[in-house]
Design an enzyme around this catalytic site. Structure first.
Site, mmCIF file in Angstrom:
data_model
loop_
_atom_site.group_PDB
_atom_site.id
_atom_site.type_symbol
_atom_site.label_atom_id
_atom_site.label_comp_id
_atom_site.label_asym_id
_atom_site.label_seq_id
_atom_site.Cartn_x
_atom_site.Cartn_y
_atom_site.Cartn_z
ATOM 1 N N CYS A 137 14.902 38.344 42.243
ATOM 2 C CA CYS A 137 15.401 37.090 41.464
ATOM 3 C C CYS A 137 16.118 35.820 42.086
ATOM 4 O O CYS A 137 16.218 34.920 42.575
ATOM 5 C CB CYS A 137 14.166 36.906 40.167
ATOM 6 N N ILE B 271 7.535 27.858 33.282
ATOM 7 C CA ILE B 271 6.723 28.556 32.192
ATOM 8 C C ILE B 271 5.458 28.728 32.394
ATOM 9 O O ILE B 271 4.618 28.369 33.227
ATOM 10 C CB ILE B 271 6.850 27.134 31.143
ATOM 11 N N SER C 62 4.364 39.051 32.892
ATOM 12 C CA SER C 62 4.061 38.472 34.350
ATOM 13 C C SER C 62 4.118 39.552 34.976
ATOM 14 O O SER C 62 5.532 39.481 36.430
ATOM 15 C CB SER C 62 3.739 37.628 34.990
#
Length: 283
Positions: free
Chosen positions: A160, A222, A282
C-alpha cells in the site's frame, strides 16, 4: 491531528462509493491527499481521537528494514499486523508460492532488501540509500521501492505504502512517501507514524538533521462497515495535545537496526488519547 481529521471529514463529505473486489465491500473514496510531518520540530503525528498503538507501527517498519518475510518474525519484534494477511487470505493460502504458516512471500521489506534481477542476483535498495546518504550523496534517486509487479503473485499482498524517496539539502534530510491505497480509519494512524519514524531514524543513522516528511495518499477510503464509527464517534471527539517521540541515540547504523535494536529503544512521552475504537479490518 488537524490534517488527519480534515481528511476523514473530507471523505465523509465528498467521498464516492466504490465497490472493492478484493474485500467484497463498498468504500467511500477520495483521490489524492497530502499530509506533512514536521520531524525537525518533533511534531509526532500520533492520533489522539482514539487510542493508537504506535509500537506496532514502528515494529512493522523495523521488520521492513530487516527484510522480514514471515509473520512470526514480526510478532517477535512486537506486531501482529501480518498475521491475517499471511494466514487468513484465501487467495494466498491457495498460492503455490506460499511456503507454509506465517509466510508472507516477497512483499514490502523483501523487495526493499533483495529486489530480484533477471540474472539471479539481488539489489539491496535500502543499503544503497543508506550508504549514499551517509557519504553526503543524493543522486536524486535515493528511493526505497516496494512495488514490484513482476512478483505480485509471489506475495500475500500488494504494498500500500510503496515508495520512500529521500532527498538531501545541505545537512537536512527530507522524505517523500507515496501510498497507493489507504484504509483511513484503521491504517492511516499507523502509516503517519511510520513515515515520521522512517525519516527520523534514517536521518539519525546517516548523520543528518531531519527536515519534513511528505506523505501522499492516492486513494483514501473508509469501508462501509467503518463509516458509522467514524461519523458518530471519532469525528465528534476533540483532539488532545500531541506527544513527543524519542529514539535511542546509541542507534548509529543500519547494522544496529538489523541486529540489536528492540522496541525498548523508542519512547513516546506525554501521550493522552480518547478510548480505542474497534474498526472492522478487511483482509
Amino acid at each position: 491531528m488537524k490534517q488527519y481529521l480534515d481528511l476523514c471529514q473530507r471523505i465523509v463529505d465528498e467521498g464516492t462509493w466504490i465497490e472493492n473486489e478484493r474485500t467484497g465491500k463498498r468504500c467511500l473514496t477520495v483521490i489524492n491527499a497530502d499530509l506533512t510531518y514536521d520531524v525537525a520540530n518533533g511534531q509526532f503525528p500520533l492520533v489522539t481521537t482514539r487510542k493508537s498503538f504506535w509500537k506496532a507501527a514502528v515494529a512493522e517498519m523495523i521488520g521492513y528494514i530487516r527484510g522480514y518475510d514471515n509473520a512470526e518474525d514480526f510478532r517477535k519484534i512486537g506486531t501482529k499486523t501480518w498475521d491475517a494477511n499471511a494466514n487468513l487470505n484465501d487467495a494466498w493460502l491457495n498460492n503455490p508460492h506460499r511456503k507454509g504458516d506465517d509466510d508472507m512471500g516477497r512483499v514490502y521489506g523483501v523487495q526493499g532488501r533483495s529486489w530480484a534481477k533477471p540474472n539471479g542476483e539481488f539489489v539491496d535498495q535500502l543499503k544503497k540509500v543508506i550508504d549514499d546518504l551517509s557519504a553526503g550523496i543524493d543522486d536524486r534517486g535515493e528511493i526505497l521501492n516496494f512495488y514490484n509487479p513482476g512478483e505480485f503473485d509471489m506475495g500475500c499482498l500488494r504494498p500500500c505504502m510503496y515508495s520512500h524517496h529521500f532527498s538531501l539539502l545541505g545537512d537536512t534530510l527530507y522524505l517523500n512517501s507515496t501510498q497507493r491505497s489507504c484504509d483511513v480509519p484503521l491504517g492511516l494512524n499507523f502509516n503517519m507514524v511510520q513515515v515520521y519514524f522512517l525519516l527520523a531514524i534514517v536521518a539519525q543513522i546517516t548523520g543528518h538533521k531531519a527536515g519534513k516528511a511528505y506523505h501522499k495518499i492516492v486513494n483514501g477510503h473508509i469501508y462501509e462497515d467503518q463509516l458509522e464509527l467514524m461519523k458518530e464517534v471519532q469525528l465528534k471527539r476533540e483532539p488532545l495535545k500531541a506527544p513527543t517521540f524519542k529514539i535511542n541515540p546509541k542507534i548509529k547504523s543500519l547494522e544496529d537496526l538489523e541486529t540489536w535494536v528492540t522496541m525498548d529503544d523508542f519512547e513516546v512521552i506525554g501521550y493522552e488519547s480518547h478510548e480505542a475504537i474497534k474498526y472492522p479490518f478487511s483482509v
